[in-house]
Write a protein that holds these residues in place. Structure first.
Motif, PDB file in Angstrom:
ATOM      1  N   VAL A   1     -18.632   8.181  -3.220  1.00 27.79           N
ATOM      2  CA  VAL A   1     -18.395   8.576  -1.768  1.00 27.79           C
ATOM      3  C   VAL A   1     -20.044   8.717  -1.410  1.00 27.79           C
ATOM      4  CG1 VAL A   1     -17.806  10.215  -0.182  1.00 27.79           C
ATOM      5  CG2 VAL A   1     -16.305   9.349  -2.151  1.00 27.79           C
ATOM      6  N   ASN A   2     -20.099   8.058  -0.119  1.00 27.33           N
ATOM      7  CA  ASN A   2     -21.260   8.569   0.478  1.00 27.33           C
ATOM      8  C   ASN A   2     -21.474   9.757   1.487  1.00 27.33           C
ATOM      9  OD1 ASN A   2     -23.683   8.303   2.483  1.00 27.33           O
ATOM     10  ND2 ASN A   2     -24.207   6.168   1.863  1.00 27.33           N
ATOM     11  N   LEU A   3     -22.102  10.777   0.961  1.00 24.95           N
ATOM     12  CA  LEU A   3     -21.522  12.026   1.569  1.00 24.95           C
ATOM     13  C   LEU A   3     -22.378  12.083   2.889  1.00 24.95           C
ATOM     14  CD1 LEU A   3     -22.027  14.345  -1.612  1.00 24.95           C
ATOM     15  CD2 LEU A   3     -20.196  13.521  -0.364  1.00 24.95           C
ATOM     16  N   GLY A   4     -23.584  11.292   3.086  1.00 29.23           N
ATOM     17  CA  GLY A   4     -24.126  11.045   4.532  1.00 29.23           C
ATOM     18  C   GLY A   4     -23.250  10.685   5.350  1.00 29.23           C
ATOM     19  N   LYS A   5     -22.667   9.458   5.016  1.00 29.37           N
ATOM     20  CA  LYS A   5     -21.685   8.893   5.927  1.00 29.37           C
ATOM     21  C   LYS A   5     -20.568   9.635   6.202  1.00 29.37           C
ATOM     22  CE  LYS A   5     -22.780   3.998   4.818  1.00 29.37           C
ATOM     23  NZ  LYS A   5     -22.225   2.704   4.182  1.00 29.37           N
ATOM     24  N   MET A   6     -19.825  10.344   5.278  1.00 27.40           N
ATOM     25  CA  MET A   6     -18.707  11.172   5.340  1.00 27.40           C
ATOM     26  C   MET A   6     -18.811  12.550   6.407  1.00 27.40           C
ATOM     27  SD  MET A   6     -16.636  13.577   2.417  1.00 27.40           S
ATOM     28  CE  MET A   6     -15.524  14.710   2.835  1.00 27.40           C
ATOM     29  N   THR A   7     -20.170  13.025   6.280  1.00 28.27           N
ATOM     30  CA  THR A   7     -20.523  13.897   7.123  1.00 28.27           C
ATOM     31  C   THR A   7     -20.472  13.516   8.541  1.00 28.27           C
ATOM     32  OG1 THR A   7     -21.847  15.048   5.376  1.00 28.27           O
ATOM     33  CG2 THR A   7     -22.410  15.838   7.693  1.00 28.27           C
TER      34      THR A   7
END
Length: 234
Positions: free
Chosen positions: A189-195
């Motif tokens: 999971v790309n946490l930057g994109k998720m945020t």
């Protein structure tokens, strides 16, 4: 200037051939660097503290001896992140000599500044052969989309083998194993994109799903396990 009696009694002798400093490559030019203002370039330095429990990557964009842009990335030490916050305030606007002689709070950041100074003073910058160097803001390109540092975190034991925990793409949620229990891919999971998705209005579950990705032969896996719990992932 004060001289000893022995030097005063010496007769003058010409020094002979002296062509000055050897030229170094700077932003597409060959420069004989004689003063701090002669130094320009974009480059990186890596430093570590005395107990070597943490490390820092420091990136500076320097124009005519003055730091115009600073990127401070830290790893492995919680206190260093707070020191990095101070360094990001301190560094822009200083000359490279001032920065070298400024207490940047953390040993790792100070060491990174020293290593970077050595590179830039000898013409080993990333922009040595780039006409006019890199624009201010180029440091953010090291971070990519989401403006997050690229981090890799892997763990392994002889008894139980490797675990992929974090890749450049993001937080690893599952490692794909073949029938021989060898890793053939991973899910993340790309946490930057998720945020970013959450900031745009998506709920957390929707953002989580949209930020998912995978790499390798995940479709061929005999099983996929969570690297942190060893539970099988559906």
């Amino acid at each position: 200037m004060t001289y000893t009696k022995e030097v005063e009694m010496m007769c003058p002798v010409a020094q002979g051939v002296h062509h000055g400093a050897a030229p170094i490559p700077e932003e597409g030019k060959w420069i004989q660097a004689k003063e701090i203002k002669d130094i320009s370039g974009f480059t990186h330095g890596v430093g570590w503290c005395a107990p070597q429990q943490g490390a820092c990557k420091l990136s500076l964009n320097i124009k005519e001896g003055v730091i115009q842009e600073a990127l401070v990335e830290t790893l492995g030490c919680s206190g260093m992140t707070h020191s990095a916050a101070m360094a990001a305030e301190i560094l822009p606007g200083l000359t490279v000599l001032e920065a070298l002689n400024t207490d940047l709070v953390c040993d790792a950041i100070n060491t990174a500044m020293r290593e970077l100074f050595l590179q830039i003073a000898y013409g080993r910058s990333q922009s040595a052969f780039s006409d006019d160097g890199l624009t201010i803001g180029a440091g953010l390109e090291d971070l990519g989309k989401g403006l997050r540092s690229q981090v890799g975190t892997m763990y392994g034991t002889k008894a139980k083998g490797p675990r992929y925990l974090e890749m450049a793409e993001g937080y690893v949620t599952g490692i794909a194993l073949d029938k021989d229990d060898q890793i053939i891919g991973y899910q993340f999971v790309n946490l930057g994109k998720m945020t970013d998705f959450i900031k745009k209005g998506d709920d957390a579950n929707t953002a989580w799903e949209k930020a998912k990705g995978q790499y390798g032969r995940v479709a061929d896996a005999a099983k996929i396990i969570d690297p942190r719990t060893d539970k099988e992932v559906k």
